[in-house]
Design a protein around this motif. Structure first.
Motif, PDB file in Angstrom:
ATOM      1  N   LEU A  62     -49.873  47.392  99.837  1.00 30.62           N
ATOM      2  CA  LEU A  62     -50.282  47.587 101.228  1.00 30.62           C
ATOM      3  C   LEU A  62     -49.158  47.216 102.186  1.00 30.62           C
ATOM      4  O   LEU A  62     -48.905  47.920 103.169  1.00 30.62           O
ATOM      5  CB  LEU A  62     -51.538  46.772 101.531  1.00 30.62           C
ATOM      6  CG  LEU A  62     -52.828  47.210 100.817  1.00 30.62           C
ATOM      7  CD1 LEU A  62     -53.941  46.197 101.049  1.00 30.62           C
ATOM      8  CD2 LEU A  62     -53.268  48.585 101.306  1.00 30.62           C
TER       9      LEU A  62
ATOM     10  N   SER B 240     -44.940  53.171 106.868  1.00 27.91           N
ATOM     11  CA  SER B 240     -45.694  53.916 107.882  1.00 27.91           C
ATOM     12  C   SER B 240     -45.559  53.313 109.279  1.00 27.91           C
ATOM     13  O   SER B 240     -46.344  53.651 110.173  1.00 27.91           O
ATOM     14  CB  SER B 240     -47.166  53.968 107.491  1.00 27.91           C
ATOM     15  OG  SER B 240     -47.713  52.662 107.456  1.00 27.91           O
TER      16      SER B 240
ATOM     17  N   LEU C 123     -58.306  50.693  99.507  1.00 26.67           N
ATOM     18  CA  LEU C 123     -59.270  50.609 100.605  1.00 26.67           C
ATOM     19  C   LEU C 123     -60.663  51.022 100.143  1.00 26.67           C
ATOM     20  O   LEU C 123     -61.665  50.400 100.536  1.00 26.67           O
ATOM     21  CB  LEU C 123     -58.812  51.502 101.759  1.00 26.67           C
ATOM     22  CG  LEU C 123     -57.452  51.178 102.370  1.00 26.67           C
ATOM     23  CD1 LEU C 123     -57.133  52.154 103.504  1.00 26.67           C
ATOM     24  CD2 LEU C 123     -57.389  49.743 102.876  1.00 26.67           C
TER      25      LEU C 123
ATOM     26  N   LEU D 248     -51.474  58.556 104.290  1.00 23.93           N
ATOM     27  CA  LEU D 248     -51.502  57.419 103.372  1.00 23.93           C
ATOM     28  C   LEU D 248     -51.580  57.913 101.928  1.00 23.93           C
ATOM     29  O   LEU D 248     -52.327  58.841 101.608  1.00 23.93           O
ATOM     30  CB  LEU D 248     -52.708  56.524 103.679  1.00 23.93           C
ATOM     31  CG  LEU D 248     -52.711  55.818 105.036  1.00 23.93           C
ATOM     32  CD1 LEU D 248     -53.993  55.010 105.220  1.00 23.93           C
ATOM     33  CD2 LEU D 248     -51.494  54.911 105.194  1.00 23.93           C
TER      34      LEU D 248
ATOM     35  N   VAL E  59     -50.835  50.654 108.321  1.00 21.36           N
ATOM     36  CA  VAL E  59     -51.792  49.922 107.482  1.00 21.36           C
ATOM     37  C   VAL E  59     -52.281  48.657 108.189  1.00 21.36           C
ATOM     38  O   VAL E  59     -53.460  48.296 108.100  1.00 21.36           O
ATOM     39  CB  VAL E  59     -51.161  49.580 106.119  1.00 21.36           C
ATOM     40  CG1 VAL E  59     -52.090  48.682 105.298  1.00 21.36           C
ATOM     41  CG2 VAL E  59     -50.843  50.846 105.342  1.00 21.36           C
ATOM     42  N   GLN E  60     -51.376  47.994 108.899  1.00 29.89           N
ATOM     43  CA  GLN E  60     -51.734  46.751 109.587  1.00 29.89           C
ATOM     44  C   GLN E  60     -52.900  46.955 110.552  1.00 29.89           C
ATOM     45  O   GLN E  60     -53.713  46.048 110.763  1.00 29.89           O
ATOM     46  CB  GLN E  60     -50.519  46.208 110.345  1.00 29.89           C
ATOM     47  CG  GLN E  60     -50.785  44.928 111.131  1.00 29.89           C
ATOM     48  CD  GLN E  60     -51.102  43.757 110.230  1.00 29.89           C
ATOM     49  OE1 GLN E  60     -50.294  43.384 109.385  1.00 29.89           O
ATOM     50  NE2 GLN E  60     -52.275  43.166 110.395  1.00 29.89           N
TER      51      GLN E  60
ATOM     52  N   ILE F 141     -52.866  53.651  97.980  1.00 27.95           N
ATOM     53  CA  ILE F 141     -53.240  52.828  99.130  1.00 27.95           C
ATOM     54  C   ILE F 141     -54.688  53.093  99.517  1.00 27.95           C
ATOM     55  O   ILE F 141     -55.483  52.168  99.725  1.00 27.95           O
ATOM     56  CB  ILE F 141     -52.310  53.119 100.334  1.00 27.95           C
ATOM     57  CG1 ILE F 141     -50.876  52.759  99.984  1.00 27.95           C
ATOM     58  CG2 ILE F 141     -52.784  52.361 101.565  1.00 27.95           C
ATOM     59  CD1 ILE F 141     -50.681  51.319  99.555  1.00 27.95           C
TER      60      ILE F 141
ATOM     61  N   TYR G 157     -53.353  58.831 109.491  1.00 28.77           N
ATOM     62  CA  TYR G 157     -54.008  58.222 108.328  1.00 28.77           C
ATOM     63  C   TYR G 157     -54.114  59.191 107.159  1.00 28.77           C
ATOM     64  O   TYR G 157     -54.282  58.777 106.019  1.00 28.77           O
ATOM     65  CB  TYR G 157     -55.397  57.696 108.711  1.00 28.77           C
ATOM     66  CG  TYR G 157     -55.344  56.487 109.610  1.00 28.77           C
ATOM     67  CD1 TYR G 157     -54.860  55.266 109.134  1.00 28.77           C
ATOM     68  CD2 TYR G 157     -55.766  56.564 110.930  1.00 28.77           C
ATOM     69  CE1 TYR G 157     -54.798  54.157 109.956  1.00 28.77           C
ATOM     70  CE2 TYR G 157     -55.704  55.456 111.761  1.00 28.77           C
ATOM     71  CZ  TYR G 157     -55.219  54.255 111.275  1.00 28.77           C
ATOM     72  OH  TYR G 157     -55.156  53.161 112.091  1.00 28.77           O
TER      73      TYR G 157
ATOM     74  N   GLU H 157     -46.470  49.883 102.043  1.00 29.94           N
ATOM     75  CA  GLU H 157     -46.904  51.083 102.770  1.00 29.94           C
ATOM     76  C   GLU H 157     -46.922  50.838 104.272  1.00 29.94           C
ATOM     77  O   GLU H 157     -46.629  51.734 105.066  1.00 29.94           O
ATOM     78  CB  GLU H 157     -48.299  51.500 102.287  1.00 29.94           C
ATOM     79  CG  GLU H 157     -48.869  52.735 102.952  1.00 29.94           C
ATOM     80  CD  GLU H 157     -48.177  54.020 102.523  1.00 29.94           C
ATOM     81  OE1 GLU H 157     -48.507  55.095 103.081  1.00 29.94           O
ATOM     82  OE2 GLU H 157     -47.302  53.977 101.624  1.00 29.94           O
ATOM     83  N   ASN H 158     -47.219  49.611 104.652  1.00 29.95           N
ATOM     84  CA  ASN H 158     -47.223  49.280 106.073  1.00 29.95           C
ATOM     85  C   ASN H 158     -45.824  49.418 106.668  1.00 29.95           C
ATOM     86  O   ASN H 158     -45.653  49.917 107.784  1.00 29.95           O
ATOM     87  CB  ASN H 158     -47.739  47.849 106.266  1.00 29.95           C
ATOM     88  CG  ASN H 158     -47.981  47.512 107.724  1.00 29.95           C
ATOM     89  OD1 ASN H 158     -48.712  48.200 108.427  1.00 29.95           O
ATOM     90  ND2 ASN H 158     -47.356  46.431 108.181  1.00 29.95           N
TER      91      ASN H 158
ATOM     92  N   ASP I 191     -54.761  43.562  95.831  1.00 31.71           N
ATOM     93  CA  ASP I 191     -53.449  44.201  95.937  1.00 31.71           C
ATOM     94  C   ASP I 191     -52.362  43.215  95.497  1.00 31.71           C
ATOM     95  O   ASP I 191     -51.489  42.835  96.278  1.00 31.71           O
ATOM     96  CB  ASP I 191     -53.223  44.641  97.386  1.00 31.71           C
ATOM     97  CG  ASP I 191     -51.868  45.301  97.596  1.00 31.71           C
ATOM     98  OD1 ASP I 191     -51.378  45.956  96.652  1.00 31.71           O
ATOM     99  OD2 ASP I 191     -51.304  45.159  98.689  1.00 31.71           O
TER     100      ASP I 191
ATOM    101  N   LEU J 266     -54.416  41.023 106.293  1.00 31.92           N
ATOM    102  CA  LEU J 266     -53.485  41.638 105.342  1.00 31.92           C
ATOM    103  C   LEU J 266     -52.726  40.581 104.549  1.00 31.92           C
ATOM    104  O   LEU J 266     -52.259  39.586 105.104  1.00 31.92           O
ATOM    105  CB  LEU J 266     -52.505  42.544 106.094  1.00 31.92           C
ATOM    106  CG  LEU J 266     -51.513  43.351 105.247  1.00 31.92           C
ATOM    107  CD1 LEU J 266     -52.243  44.352 104.362  1.00 31.92           C
ATOM    108  CD2 LEU J 266     -50.515  44.073 106.156  1.00 31.92           C
TER     109      LEU J 266
END
Length: 360
Positions: free
Chosen positions: A264, A271, A114, A106, A275-276, A110, A103, A267-268, A259, A303
Motif C-alpha cells: 500500500l 500514485s 482493500l 490502482l 492510497v493515503q 492493492i 482510482y 502504491e501510495n 499488508d 495506513l
C-alpha cells in the motif's frame, strides 16, 4: 463508753459512660463498619474483575477461531469466487463515493487488499455502516423493532458493538462459517442491558463490552503527528513489541497485518498519495449517512499501522477512555482515545490483550 465511728470512703456510683467514652466507642464502630465495607467492596470488585476477564477470554477465543477461519478461507482457492468479482466493483465504488477516476488505475493486488479489508469489516462489524445486511437480519428477529440494530437506543449506543459481536458469533453464517449458537453463553455473560431486544456481551459489572475491529487510533492518535504512541496503546495492549534498536529496522507497530510487504505504501508513492486518501489521518471517520444502504464506507484504519481486534471492559469506574465504537464523528470507529496521554481511568480497563485489570 466512747464509740468509734468507722469512716468509709464514699465512692460515687456511675450510672453510665462519659461522653468521651461514648464518642470513642462510636468512632471504633464506624471504623470497623468502614473497614468491613471496604473489604466487602474489594472482594466484590475482585470477583467482578475475574468474571469480566473470564468472559473476555472466552469471547476472544471464539472470535479468534472465527477470524482464523475467515483468513483460511480467503487464502484458499475458494477465495477467487469472493474476491475477483469485487475487484472492479470496488474501483467503481471508490470513484462513485470519492469522485476521482484515478482510482481505476490502482493495481489488482492493492484493490484486493482493500476488498479483503471490506470483507473483514462486513463479517466482523462494530457499527451500522459496516454491514447493513446484518442490520436487516438482526432487526428481523422476534421482539426486535425494525431499525433497532445500530441505533443509539436508551443507552446512547454503549451496547451497539457488543450486540454486533454477539450476533456474529452466535447466529451469523457469514462466508459459510457456522456460528456457535446462543447456548454457548449464560446469563452472567450475556444480557439485554438497554432493553432493545438485542443481546450483548457484558462484563462483571453488568455493562456492555466494547468491540473495535481495527483499533489503529490507539497506536497513532489524531493530533500526535502520526507517531506511534506506545504509552496510549499500552494501556490496552500489554507486551507490545519494543522500539527497534536499529534505524534500518521497521517498527512492528508500523506494519499493517493485511499488508506485511508494504504494498500500500509503495502504491501510495507511485500514485502521488492516492492510497493515503483511503486511510484515516483526519479528525473524523468518513461515513456518508446519506449514501445508499448497499454502499459501505471507503475509509480504513491508519495506513501502515499494526492493529488487532480489541474487546474491552471499562472496569470498575466505567471510564473507557476511548470514543465509542459507533462514533465516526470523533473517530471512535478506529478507537480514538479521548485524551493523549490516556486518562487515568483507563488503567483498570480489562481487554483481550491484557486480560487483567490495570492495563499495564
Amino acid at each position: 463508753m466512747r464509740r468509734f465511728q468507722t469512716h468509709q470512703d464514699i465512692r460515687a456510683s456511675r450510672d453510665g459512660f462519659t461522653i468521651i467514652e461514648l464518642m470513642m466507642v462510636v468512632a471504633i464502630l464506624l471504623f470497623l463498619i468502614a473497614t468491613s465495607a471496604f473489604v466487602v467492596r474489594n472482594i466484590g470488585n475482585k470477583a467482578r474483575e475475574k468474571a469480566s476477564m473470564a468472559n473476555i477470554i472466552k469471547v476472544n477465543g471464539l472470535l479468534s477461531q472465527r477470524i482464523q477461519a475467515f483468513h483460511k478461507l480467503l487464502d484458499s482457492k475458494r477465495s477467487d469466487k469472493l474476491i475477483q468479482p469485487r475487484l472492479s466493483s470496488k474501483r467503481g465504488q471508490l470513484v462513485s463515493e470519492l469522485g476521482n477516476k484515478k482510482y481505476y488505475s490502482l493495481t489488482d493486488p492493492i484493490v484486493e487488499i482493500l476488498v479483503r479489508k471490506d470483507l473483514f469489516r462486513e463479517n466482523f462489524p462494530q457499527f451500522i455502516g459496516d454491514n447493513v445486511k446484518i442490520n436487516d437480519v438482526m432487526d428481523a428477529q422476534p421482539g426486535v423493532t425494525a431499525g433497532t440494530a445500530g441505533s443509539l437506543g436508551s443507552d446512547d449506543g454503549l451496547s451497539i458493538s457488543s450486540e454486533y459481536l454477539y450476533f456474529v458469533l452466535t447466529q451469523f453464517n457469514g462466508l459459510g462459517i457456522a456460528p456457535i449458537g446462543e447456548d454457548a453463553f449464560n446469563a452472567s455473560e450475556v444480557a439485554d442491558t438497554d432493553g432493545d431486544g438485542l443481546k450483548e456481551f457484558i462484563d462483571g459489572w453488568g455493562r456492555p463490552l466494547r468491540f473495535y475491529h481495527w483499533p489503529s487510533r490507539l497506536f497513532r492518535p489524531y493530533g500526535a503527528g502520526g507517531a506511534i504512541r506506545r504509552d496510549v496503546a499500552g494501556a490496552f495492549f500489554s507486551s507490545l513489541p519494543p522500539v527497534p534498536t536499529s534505524s534500518s529496522e521497521r517498527d512492528p507497530l508500523e506494519v499493517d497485518a493485511d499488508d506485511p510487504l508494504g504494498r500500500l505504501a509503495n502504491e501510495n508513492s507511485r500514485s502521488n498519495g492516492l492510497v493515503q486518501t483511503l486511510f484515516n489521518d483526519s479528525a473524523s471517520y468518513y461515513y456518508d449517512t446519506t449514501a445508499l444502504p448497499s454502499l459501505f464506507p471507503c475509509e480504513y484504519g491508519v495506513l501502515d499501522t499494526y492493529s488487532l481486534p480489541l474487546i474491552v471492559s471499562a472496569g470498575e469506574d466505567g471510564i473507557l477512555g476511548l470514543y465509542e465504537p459507533h462514533d465516526f464523528t470523533n473517530n471512535g470507529v478506529l478507537a480514538q482515545p479521548t485524551a493523549v496521554p490516556p486518562v487515568e481511568g483507563v488503567f483498570d480497563n480489562i481487554t483481550n490483550h491484557n486480560q487483567r485489570a490495570g492495563g499495564r
